[in-house]
Motif scaffolding. Structure first.
Motif, PDB file in Angstrom:
ATOM      1  N   ASN A 108      -4.307 -82.364  39.698  1.00  0.00           N
ATOM      2  CA  ASN A 108      -5.123 -81.863  40.467  1.00  0.00           C
ATOM      3  C   ASN A 108      -6.306 -83.123  41.216  1.00  0.00           C
ATOM      4  O   ASN A 108      -7.192 -82.876  41.316  1.00  0.00           O
ATOM      5  CB  ASN A 108      -5.908 -80.683  39.590  1.00  0.00           C
ATOM      6  N   THR A 109      -5.437 -83.876  40.517  1.00  0.00           N
ATOM      7  CA  THR A 109      -6.717 -85.853  41.533  1.00  0.00           C
ATOM      8  C   THR A 109      -6.154 -85.594  42.919  1.00  0.00           C
ATOM      9  O   THR A 109      -4.961 -85.800  42.552  1.00  0.00           O
ATOM     10  CB  THR A 109      -6.932 -86.338  40.816  1.00  0.00           C
ATOM     11  N   ASN A 110      -6.614 -85.810  43.901  1.00  0.00           N
ATOM     12  CA  ASN A 110      -6.132 -86.752  45.398  1.00  0.00           C
ATOM     13  C   ASN A 110      -6.135 -87.566  45.176  1.00  0.00           C
ATOM     14  O   ASN A 110      -6.947 -88.246  45.102  1.00  0.00           O
ATOM     15  CB  ASN A 110      -7.141 -85.927  46.549  1.00  0.00           C
ATOM     16  N   THR A 111      -4.342 -88.691  44.962  1.00  0.00           N
ATOM     17  CA  THR A 111      -4.661 -89.787  45.546  1.00  0.00           C
ATOM     18  C   THR A 111      -4.277 -90.393  46.682  1.00  0.00           C
ATOM     19  O   THR A 111      -2.684 -89.638  47.551  1.00  0.00           O
ATOM     20  CB  THR A 111      -3.602 -89.510  44.391  1.00  0.00           C
ATOM     21  N   TYR A 112      -4.435 -91.180  47.040  1.00  0.00           N
ATOM     22  CA  TYR A 112      -4.398 -92.096  48.420  1.00  0.00           C
ATOM     23  C   TYR A 112      -4.104 -93.699  47.958  1.00  0.00           C
ATOM     24  O   TYR A 112      -4.518 -94.266  47.386  1.00  0.00           O
ATOM     25  CB  TYR A 112      -5.674 -92.190  49.209  1.00  0.00           C
ATOM     26  N   LEU A 113      -2.612 -93.994  48.701  1.00  0.00           N
ATOM     27  CA  LEU A 113      -2.468 -94.514  48.582  1.00  0.00           C
ATOM     28  C   LEU A 113      -1.589 -95.799  49.601  1.00  0.00           C
ATOM     29  O   LEU A 113      -1.218 -94.521  50.664  1.00  0.00           O
ATOM     30  CB  LEU A 113      -0.755 -93.892  47.274  1.00  0.00           C
ATOM     31  N   TYR A 132     -10.868 -90.470  42.992  1.00  0.00           N
ATOM     32  CA  TYR A 132     -11.806 -89.203  42.420  1.00  0.00           C
ATOM     33  C   TYR A 132     -12.214 -88.720  41.837  1.00  0.00           C
ATOM     34  O   TYR A 132     -11.733 -88.273  41.686  1.00  0.00           O
ATOM     35  CB  TYR A 132     -13.033 -89.031  43.925  1.00  0.00           C
ATOM     36  N   SER A 133     -12.442 -89.348  40.873  1.00  0.00           N
ATOM     37  CA  SER A 133     -12.089 -88.667  39.091  1.00  0.00           C
ATOM     38  C   SER A 133     -13.478 -89.217  38.050  1.00  0.00           C
ATOM     39  O   SER A 133     -14.668 -89.923  38.453  1.00  0.00           O
ATOM     40  CB  SER A 133     -10.885 -88.702  38.139  1.00  0.00           C
ATOM     41  N   CYS A 134     -13.458 -87.748  37.134  1.00  0.00           N
ATOM     42  CA  CYS A 134     -15.119 -87.849  36.350  1.00  0.00           C
ATOM     43  C   CYS A 134     -15.954 -88.903  37.591  1.00  0.00           C
ATOM     44  O   CYS A 134     -17.284 -89.295  36.691  1.00  0.00           O
ATOM     45  CB  CYS A 134     -14.625 -89.443  35.288  1.00  0.00           C
ATOM     46  N   ASN A 135     -16.345 -87.759  38.516  1.00  0.00           N
ATOM     47  CA  ASN A 135     -17.293 -88.165  39.309  1.00  0.00           C
ATOM     48  C   ASN A 135     -18.051 -89.778  39.971  1.00  0.00           C
ATOM     49  O   ASN A 135     -18.552 -90.111  40.216  1.00  0.00           O
ATOM     50  CB  ASN A 135     -18.772 -87.415  38.430  1.00  0.00           C
ATOM     51  N   HIS A 136     -16.560 -90.612  39.421  1.00  0.00           N
ATOM     52  CA  HIS A 136     -16.374 -91.853  40.433  1.00  0.00           C
ATOM     53  C   HIS A 136     -15.558 -92.666  41.425  1.00  0.00           C
ATOM     54  O   HIS A 136     -14.419 -91.531  40.806  1.00  0.00           O
ATOM     55  CB  HIS A 136     -16.401 -93.028  39.119  1.00  0.00           C
ATOM     56  N   SER A 160      -3.945 -89.219  35.368  1.00  0.00           N
ATOM     57  CA  SER A 160      -4.210 -88.555  34.155  1.00  0.00           C
ATOM     58  C   SER A 160      -4.570 -88.704  33.310  1.00  0.00           C
ATOM     59  O   SER A 160      -5.340 -87.088  32.133  1.00  0.00           O
ATOM     60  CB  SER A 160      -2.444 -87.368  33.661  1.00  0.00           C
ATOM     61  N   THR A 161      -5.117 -89.731  32.524  1.00  0.00           N
ATOM     62  CA  THR A 161      -6.268 -89.898  31.331  1.00  0.00           C
ATOM     63  C   THR A 161      -6.761 -90.341  31.125  1.00  0.00           C
ATOM     64  O   THR A 161      -7.957 -90.257  30.501  1.00  0.00           O
ATOM     65  CB  THR A 161      -4.939 -90.664  29.985  1.00  0.00           C
ATOM     66  N   ILE A 162      -7.404 -91.169  32.737  1.00  0.00           N
ATOM     67  CA  ILE A 162      -9.204 -91.543  32.258  1.00  0.00           C
ATOM     68  C   ILE A 162     -10.092 -89.945  32.800  1.00  0.00           C
ATOM     69  O   ILE A 162      -9.585 -88.951  33.049  1.00  0.00           O
ATOM     70  CB  ILE A 162      -9.314 -90.777  34.614  1.00  0.00           C
ATOM     71  N   SER A 163     -11.058 -89.996  31.454  1.00  0.00           N
ATOM     72  CA  SER A 163     -11.648 -89.577  31.179  1.00  0.00           C
ATOM     73  C   SER A 163     -12.952 -89.915  31.218  1.00  0.00           C
ATOM     74  O   SER A 163     -13.625 -91.271  30.820  1.00  0.00           O
ATOM     75  CB  SER A 163     -11.046 -88.348  29.486  1.00  0.00           C
ATOM     76  N   PRO A 164     -14.069 -89.499  30.739  1.00  0.00           N
ATOM     77  CA  PRO A 164     -15.472 -89.428  30.375  1.00  0.00           C
ATOM     78  C   PRO A 164     -15.968 -89.845  29.614  1.00  0.00           C
ATOM     79  O   PRO A 164     -15.018 -89.830  28.152  1.00  0.00           O
ATOM     80  CB  PRO A 164     -16.350 -88.221  30.942  1.00  0.00           C
TER      81      PRO A 164
END
Length: 171
Positions: A108-113, A132-136, A160-164
């Motif tokens: 559920n994260t748009n990834t631009y490649l 754009y993940s975790c407001n960054h 998938s594993t980036i988290s605050p």
């Protein structure tokens, strides 16, 4: 109370103290992690941490020579803007050949490649990803990948594993 109960209570207190220290010093179980600014990134299998600064980290797989550079570009949602600027810069650079560019949805994260080759530097295909993940907004550069499947697996794992990082105050 006899001496057995006193010994059991002492063992429980010491055990709780050590459990508290273990929980306080670890945010995940099973994989190594690193902190990029105010986010936690779980390392893919086989990777270790190279150079790191507050807003960036280098991940290395010494067996395969693969490298991943992750940079936190800030709190704004500028992934698409950064992607378009990088794409435009690469198009105007006569030393680079753009193989592919596309948008993907990972967890559920748009990834631009962007996939490209640089002809002045003797390197393999380079993969750039902006999310754009975790407001960054994050920029990830993948180098020395000989296998497109390996790149996709590592990209999916990291996104998938980036988290605050809850140990730090969030912005």
């Amino acid at each position: 109370m006899d001496k057995k109960w006193i010994l059991i209570i002492i063992i429980l207190i010491v055990g709780c103290f050590f459990l508290h220290n273990i929980v306080d010093s670890s945010t995940t179980v099973g994989n190594a992690i690193t902190v990029v600014n105010k986010s936690v990134v779980t390392l893919p299998d086989g990777f270790s941490i190279g150079e790191s600064e507050k807003n960036s980290v280098e991940l290395l797989d010494e067996k395969t020579g693969e490298k991943i550079y992750i940079t936190d570009l800030g709190k704004t949602d500028s992934a698409e803007k950064e992607y378009n600027e990088a794409l435009q810069s690469l198009e105007y650079n006569t030393d680079t050949y753009i193989i592919d560019n596309y948008t993907s949805n990972i967890n559920n994260t748009n990834t631009y490649l962007i996939t490209f080759e640089n002809h002045t530097v003797n390197t393999n295909t380079v993969y750039l990803a902006y999310i754009y993940s975790c407001n960054h907004t994050f920029r990830m550069e993948f180098q020395n990948y000989y296998d497109n499947n390996g790149f996709n697996d590592d990209l999916n794992f990291i996104v998938s594993t980036i988290s605050p990082d809850f140990k730090q105050s969030q912005d």
